[in-house]
Motif scaffolding. Structure first.
Motif, short mmCIF file in Angstrom:
data_model
loop_
_atom_site.label_atom_id
_atom_site.label_comp_id
_atom_site.label_asym_id
_atom_site.label_seq_id
_atom_site.Cartn_x
_atom_site.Cartn_y
_atom_site.Cartn_z
N THR A 1 -29.08 12.19 -30.18
CA THR A 1 -28.87 12.20 -28.84
C THR A 1 -28.67 10.93 -28.22
O THR A 1 -27.92 10.55 -27.47
N LEU A 2 -29.33 9.87 -28.85
CA LEU A 2 -28.95 8.31 -28.20
C LEU A 2 -27.68 8.14 -28.79
O LEU A 2 -26.92 7.36 -27.89
N ALA A 3 -27.13 8.24 -29.94
CA ALA A 3 -25.79 7.98 -30.43
C ALA A 3 -24.82 8.81 -29.53
O ALA A 3 -23.60 8.30 -29.17
N LEU B 1 -20.80 8.81 -25.26
CA LEU B 1 -20.10 9.40 -23.95
C LEU B 1 -19.94 8.25 -22.94
O LEU B 1 -19.15 8.45 -22.26
N GLY B 2 -20.98 7.50 -23.05
CA GLY B 2 -21.00 6.29 -22.09
C GLY B 2 -19.67 5.37 -22.38
O GLY B 2 -18.97 4.86 -21.31
N THR C 1 -14.06 4.16 -20.69
CA THR C 1 -12.69 4.07 -20.93
C THR C 1 -11.89 4.89 -20.15
O THR C 1 -10.92 4.56 -19.59
N ALA C 2 -12.31 6.25 -19.65
CA ALA C 2 -11.63 6.92 -18.96
C ALA C 2 -11.50 6.37 -17.45
O ALA C 2 -10.60 6.46 -16.84
#
Length: 82
Positions: A3-5, A10-11, A16-17
């Motif tokens: 979940t940390l990865a 996602l961060g 980037t987006a």
């Protein structure tokens, strides 16, 4: 651990987006050259004398790196489709 990865990935994708949208909406960034204030480089000795910043051509703004990459890829695509 997974979940940390996932949160890290996602961060990174979110940042980037955000950067891509920012480059599309506002392609100009602040000139970050040392001693460049509003496109002018002031003398160290005489505080009233200045010259134009060669990096930003005296505007105080510069094109973002992401926008440069976008323009390069667009030009390559355009040249390849001729």
């Amino acid at each position: 651990m997974t979940t940390l990865a996932l949160l890290v990935v996602l961060g990174i994708l979110g940042y980037t987006a955000f950067y891509i949208l920012n480059c599309a909406y506002n392609p100009w960034g602040v000139c970050k050259r040392y001693r460049c204030r509003s496109g002018r480089i002031y003398s160290r000795i005489f505080s009233k004398t200045f010259r134009e910043c060669p990096r930003c051509n005296g505007t105080g703004r510069r094109v973002r790196i992401g926008r440069r990459i976008y323009e390069y890829l667009r030009a390559e695509h355009k040249a390849g489709n001729r």
